[in-house]
Design a protein around this motif. Sequence first.
Motif, PDB file in Angstrom:
ATOM      1  N   PRO A  57       2.122   3.956  -3.710  1.00  0.00           N
ATOM      2  CA  PRO A  57       1.304   4.254  -4.891  1.00  0.00           C
ATOM      3  C   PRO A  57      -0.019   4.841  -4.435  1.00  0.00           C
ATOM      4  O   PRO A  57      -0.905   4.139  -3.995  1.00  0.00           O
ATOM      5  N   TRP A 108       6.511  -7.316  -1.494  1.00  0.00           N
ATOM      6  CA  TRP A 108       5.162  -7.612  -1.936  1.00  0.00           C
ATOM      7  C   TRP A 108       4.769  -6.704  -3.105  1.00  0.00           C
ATOM      8  O   TRP A 108       5.309  -5.617  -3.275  1.00  0.00           O
ATOM      9  N   GLY A 110       1.821  -4.619  -4.736  1.00  0.00           N
ATOM     10  CA  GLY A 110       0.615  -3.957  -4.236  1.00  0.00           C
ATOM     11  C   GLY A 110      -0.561  -4.113  -5.199  1.00  0.00           C
ATOM     12  O   GLY A 110      -0.394  -4.495  -6.368  1.00  0.00           O
ATOM     13  N   ALA A 111      -1.734  -3.779  -4.677  1.00  0.00           N
ATOM     14  CA  ALA A 111      -2.974  -3.966  -5.441  1.00  0.00           C
ATOM     15  C   ALA A 111      -2.988  -3.145  -6.736  1.00  0.00           C
ATOM     16  O   ALA A 111      -3.515  -3.583  -7.752  1.00  0.00           O
ATOM     17  N   ARG A 112      -2.376  -1.943  -6.682  1.00  0.00           N
ATOM     18  CA  ARG A 112      -2.379  -1.095  -7.873  1.00  0.00           C
ATOM     19  C   ARG A 112      -1.354  -1.540  -8.885  1.00  0.00           C
ATOM     20  O   ARG A 112      -1.304  -1.017 -10.008  1.00  0.00           O
ATOM     21  N   ARG A 167      -6.682  -8.111   0.146  1.00  0.00           N
ATOM     22  CA  ARG A 167      -6.846  -6.775   0.741  1.00  0.00           C
ATOM     23  C   ARG A 167      -8.136  -6.104   0.276  1.00  0.00           C
ATOM     24  O   ARG A 167      -8.332  -4.922   0.468  1.00  0.00           O
ATOM     25  N   ASP A 201      -5.485  -8.941   4.761  1.00  0.00           N
ATOM     26  CA  ASP A 201      -5.068  -7.590   5.165  1.00  0.00           C
ATOM     27  C   ASP A 201      -6.320  -6.825   5.610  1.00  0.00           C
ATOM     28  O   ASP A 201      -6.975  -6.171   4.802  1.00  0.00           O
ATOM     29  N   HIS A 204      -6.564  -2.658   4.974  1.00  0.00           N
ATOM     30  CA  HIS A 204      -7.005  -2.017   3.730  1.00  0.00           C
ATOM     31  C   HIS A 204      -8.429  -2.405   3.360  1.00  0.00           C
ATOM     32  O   HIS A 204      -9.079  -1.696   2.598  1.00  0.00           O
ATOM     33  N   GLU A 230      -1.673  -3.137   9.534  1.00  0.00           N
ATOM     34  CA  GLU A 230      -0.835  -1.960   9.723  1.00  0.00           C
ATOM     35  C   GLU A 230      -0.839  -1.511  11.182  1.00  0.00           C
ATOM     36  O   GLU A 230      -1.896  -1.436  11.810  1.00  0.00           O
ATOM     37  N   ASP A 241      -2.888   6.579   5.515  1.00  0.00           N
ATOM     38  CA  ASP A 241      -3.799   5.582   6.120  1.00  0.00           C
ATOM     39  C   ASP A 241      -3.934   5.713   7.644  1.00  0.00           C
ATOM     40  O   ASP A 241      -3.966   4.707   8.376  1.00  0.00           O
TER      41      ASP A 241
END
Length: 361
Positions: A57, A108, A110-112, A167, A201, A204, A230, A241
């Motif tokens: 995303p 998982w 994700g934040a979005r 994160r 994390d 991020h 990562e 990233d």
Amino acid sequence: MEATQVHPRSISETLQKRPLIVSGPCSAETEAQVIDTATRIAKTGKVDMLRAGIWKPRTRPGSFEGIGTKGLPWLQQAKKLTGLPVAVEVATAKQVEDALHFDMDVVWVGARTTVNPFSVQEVADALRGADLPVLIKNPINPDIELWMGAVERIAKAGIKVIGLIHRGFSSYGNTEYRNAPMWHLAIEMKRRYPELLLLNDPSHISGRRDILADVAQKAINLDFDGLMIESHNDPDNAWSDAKQQVTPERLAELLDHIIWRKEDTNSQEFHAALDKLRQQIDHLDDELMQLLSQRMKIADKIGAYKKSNGITILQTNRWNEILDKAVRKGEKAGLSKEFIVKYFDAVHMESINHQNNVMND
Ligand code: PEP
Ligand code: MN
């Protein structure tokens, strides 16, 4: 292909390990990249689970949005070669279906996705009846209720093992971090859900390599259960990233330098010393409370006085004066400017509220 076969553990056993280390590329890009990264990660012997983004995303269109479902067999292959369980991010029902179909061990959110209750509910509904752990990243905005809401939605879908990933939170403008850690929010989630696995994390949060280790160390100092970091076989050329990823070998070095701490010890000497210091802290907190209460009583008097003279509560010059002086004095006393400003803002607001109550009386 050379690979270090790790003794296979059940996924629930893996998740009990402390510290729990999850690593892998931001995105799965090619089969060779996934396999090379995974085998080098396994060789370090320091990682418990592989991660890779299959669907990405991205904030803006036009950047690499993930290789899609065809990357899932690469992860299966990586798991076969290394014995490490695999985790992917899911954001839609179709992605959940595919992740389950290809036997991912963990997914998982994700934040979005956490930020959007419709999406979280879609993921939760698709997970109903599945028996795999789900990790939930904090939402991109610092709203702890949304993070809790996602935990509740996933739990209501019957998922038994849930973990949290901190994160960081996005903010406008450039800061030291890509995503501000706002550690107090992660600490508050830990207080509300003491039984849930809590990972940090640092990738991020940092958005760059040079502060990764510091962020990771801070998380460990704060008693996080582990890290999701990562790593990539060729970080500089990563399709997403790139700036924050490190090689598996660099990751191993970073982990070697972390000072792992435990939450508690049996040492009586330690506890006695700590108790003594904590008593002093409690005593000082009581005194601070008394002083603040006295300060507010004076604010009440000022409020009454301003009221009878028809004067406004807020007088900006006076406030700037107080703040400038406090920052100067505070810095000499070893208190950060950031803290002094926050502290005085809070005190000032309370004082304004007191005066406002008096005026409206
Ligand atoms: C990721 O883990 O690569 C990712 C997209 O993370 P986040 O949801 O934290 O932005
Ligand atoms: Mn990423």
